[in-house]
Design an enzyme around this catalytic site. Sequence first.
Site, PDB file in Angstrom:
ATOM      1  N   SER A 252      49.860   4.771 -31.220  1.00 53.88           N
ATOM      2  CA  SER A 252      51.272   4.946 -31.568  1.00 53.88           C
ATOM      3  C   SER A 252      52.145   5.012 -30.316  1.00 53.88           C
ATOM      4  O   SER A 252      52.163   4.057 -29.552  1.00 53.88           O
ATOM      5  CB  SER A 252      51.406   6.182 -32.449  1.00 53.88           C
ATOM      6  OG  SER A 252      52.546   6.052 -33.223  1.00 53.88           O
ATOM      7  N   LYS A 256      52.037   2.266 -27.314  1.00 50.69           N
ATOM      8  CA  LYS A 256      53.113   1.554 -26.609  1.00 50.69           C
ATOM      9  C   LYS A 256      52.877   1.718 -25.102  1.00 50.69           C
ATOM     10  O   LYS A 256      53.009   0.777 -24.313  1.00 50.69           O
ATOM     11  CB  LYS A 256      54.488   2.153 -26.960  1.00 50.69           C
ATOM     12  CG  LYS A 256      54.819   2.215 -28.451  1.00 50.69           C
ATOM     13  CD  LYS A 256      56.184   2.864 -28.697  1.00 50.69           C
ATOM     14  CE  LYS A 256      56.357   3.591 -30.025  1.00 50.69           C
ATOM     15  NZ  LYS A 256      56.308   2.868 -31.236  1.00 50.69           N
ATOM     16  N   TRP A 343      55.659   1.099 -41.602  1.00 48.95           N
ATOM     17  CA  TRP A 343      56.652   1.481 -40.582  1.00 48.95           C
ATOM     18  C   TRP A 343      56.382   0.748 -39.262  1.00 48.95           C
ATOM     19  O   TRP A 343      57.288   0.395 -38.521  1.00 48.95           O
ATOM     20  CB  TRP A 343      56.549   2.990 -40.414  1.00 48.95           C
ATOM     21  CG  TRP A 343      57.461   3.678 -39.468  1.00 48.95           C
ATOM     22  CD1 TRP A 343      57.082   4.381 -38.354  1.00 48.95           C
ATOM     23  CD2 TRP A 343      58.884   3.811 -39.533  1.00 48.95           C
ATOM     24  NE1 TRP A 343      58.178   4.929 -37.728  1.00 48.95           N
ATOM     25  CE2 TRP A 343      59.300   4.593 -38.435  1.00 48.95           C
ATOM     26  CE3 TRP A 343      59.859   3.330 -40.420  1.00 48.95           C
ATOM     27  CZ2 TRP A 343      60.636   4.903 -38.191  1.00 48.95           C
ATOM     28  CZ3 TRP A 343      61.184   3.651 -40.176  1.00 48.95           C
ATOM     29  CH2 TRP A 343      61.564   4.429 -39.074  1.00 48.95           C
ATOM     30  N   HIS A 394      48.317   5.771 -40.630  1.00 45.73           N
ATOM     31  CA  HIS A 394      48.689   5.693 -39.210  1.00 45.73           C
ATOM     32  C   HIS A 394      47.830   6.690 -38.425  1.00 45.73           C
ATOM     33  O   HIS A 394      48.050   7.896 -38.507  1.00 45.73           O
ATOM     34  CB  HIS A 394      50.174   6.071 -39.149  1.00 45.73           C
ATOM     35  CG  HIS A 394      50.769   6.076 -37.792  1.00 45.73           C
ATOM     36  ND1 HIS A 394      51.073   4.927 -37.111  1.00 45.73           N
ATOM     37  CD2 HIS A 394      51.132   7.100 -36.979  1.00 45.73           C
ATOM     38  CE1 HIS A 394      51.609   5.244 -35.942  1.00 45.73           C
ATOM     39  NE2 HIS A 394      51.656   6.551 -35.841  1.00 45.73           N
TER      40      HIS A 394
HETATM   41  C1  GTR Z   1      56.758   7.599 -35.151  1.00 48.77           C
HETATM   42  C2  GTR Z   1      57.574   6.621 -34.380  1.00 48.77           C
HETATM   43  C3  GTR Z   1      56.692   5.519 -33.979  1.00 48.77           C
HETATM   44  C4  GTR Z   1      55.388   6.019 -33.376  1.00 48.77           C
HETATM   45  C5  GTR Z   1      54.895   7.326 -33.965  1.00 48.77           C
HETATM   46  C6  GTR Z   1      53.842   8.110 -33.180  1.00 48.77           C
HETATM   47  O1  GTR Z   1      57.474   8.554 -35.820  1.00 48.77           O
HETATM   48  O2  GTR Z   1      58.646   6.219 -35.178  1.00 48.77           O
HETATM   49  O3  GTR Z   1      57.361   4.628 -33.162  1.00 48.77           O
HETATM   50  O4  GTR Z   1      55.460   6.059 -32.026  1.00 48.77           O
HETATM   51  O5  GTR Z   1      55.887   8.188 -34.235  1.00 48.77           O
HETATM   52  O6  GTR Z   1      53.800   8.123 -31.961  1.00 48.77           O
HETATM   53  O7  GTR Z   1      53.056   8.776 -33.844  1.00 48.77           O
END
Ligand code: GTR
Length: 413
Positions: A252, A256, A343, A394
């Site tokens: 996440s 990045k 998302w 996620h």
């Molecule tokens: C979310 C965010 C994402 C992602 C995520 C994370 O809420 O919108 O871009 O980075 O968090 O890091 O778990």
Amino acid sequence: MLINTASIKRINKAFLLTILFCFVAFLRSSAQKTDKFMGEIVNYDEESVPDYTLPDVLKMKNGKFVKNVADWEKKRRAEVLNLFEEHVYGRMPKAFDSIRFEVSKEDQNAMGGRAHLKEIAVIVWNKGNSINIPVVLFTPKGKGPAPLFLLINNRSKRNTDPTRERKSTFWPAETVIDSGYAIAAFNINDVAPDNKENYRNGVLNLLYPEQLETSDGMRAIGAWAWAASRVMDYFKTDKEVDFKRVAIVGHSRGGKTALWAGAQDQRFAMVFSSCSGSTGASLARRQYGETISLINKQFGYWFNDNYKQYSKNVNSLPVDQHMLIASIAPRPVYTTNATLDRWADPRGSYLALLNARPVYDLYKKRSALVPDLPSVNSPIVNSIIGYHYREGIHDLNAYDWEKFIRFANFHYN
Ligand code: GTR
């Protein structure tokens, strides 16, 4: 309280109705074509993805096209990285005054004798100030220098417990060690705290305050990627680590960061980016799921100030995320998505991989990517560019790590 058959029946009925209600709500939300978040409409409909043209990764600033590896390596790669610094992640500082490594704890017989544990303080000095990046490292015993997976840990330190009293599929150290790899981690909060009030209280205020004064200065993600490179500086000194085979892993926001760190620092042999979504592996121009506007609203402190101007103007951004992945070439890269994580725009993330291929092609590194988003749980592992779209939420889990290890085995063996 008297519980008789009638009341049990009533409770059962209520329970079943609740389950049914949740299930229907879940189906509705996972089929919904739009949602609302922070006052904006979030698009989850392929039909509503606008027409877009991606910037051509091979087209140089002077209008000419990259024809070979030399053009790419001598000219265009630097241009692309410079664009990401200027418009997205901020400038990456190259200099610091000194760096020192201290082993603060050690156990030669960790994991029942299978591993050597070291806890290392990576201490970096600049202009009279210092920062300590604590690193947990397990190397497999009796194997010589081992290839390594370095996790950028964006979750609690419980996930990377050096005592192994608490185990987690987010960082499955035993599995990795038993597969013949070393595993390490550092926590992003030790580098730049992950919130908009405090992110400056770390590397930025202490070592590089001037970065905060410019609209293209680095912010949190830049600082985390910078730290990954300092941890890499340590690995170069550790005889139990195969320095030429260090993979960077992140999930996440960590995913990045892994892409940005891996794109810039070519000492990372391989990059794994889990569910990294917007401004990670997903194409911004699709405007599906999280957009530049939403990520800037919620997490503006991850990116430089220049990035804010693209919130309402994505098509004028001189890069898109396929170019970040292309900057990792010719090194292997692997990204993931999950079915319940719309998302992060799974298809947009896969399309970024497909559009990174022209640079891999320059190196004659052919990938085994299929023409469109692969079906669920059908990993593409034996390929220079790897990918899977798995069932579930996620997360970074055992399924993901099992594929990461297979991917590393394929490239190293
Ligand atoms: C979310 C965010 C994402 C992602 C995520 C994370 O809420 O919108 O871009 O980075 O968090 O890091 O778990």
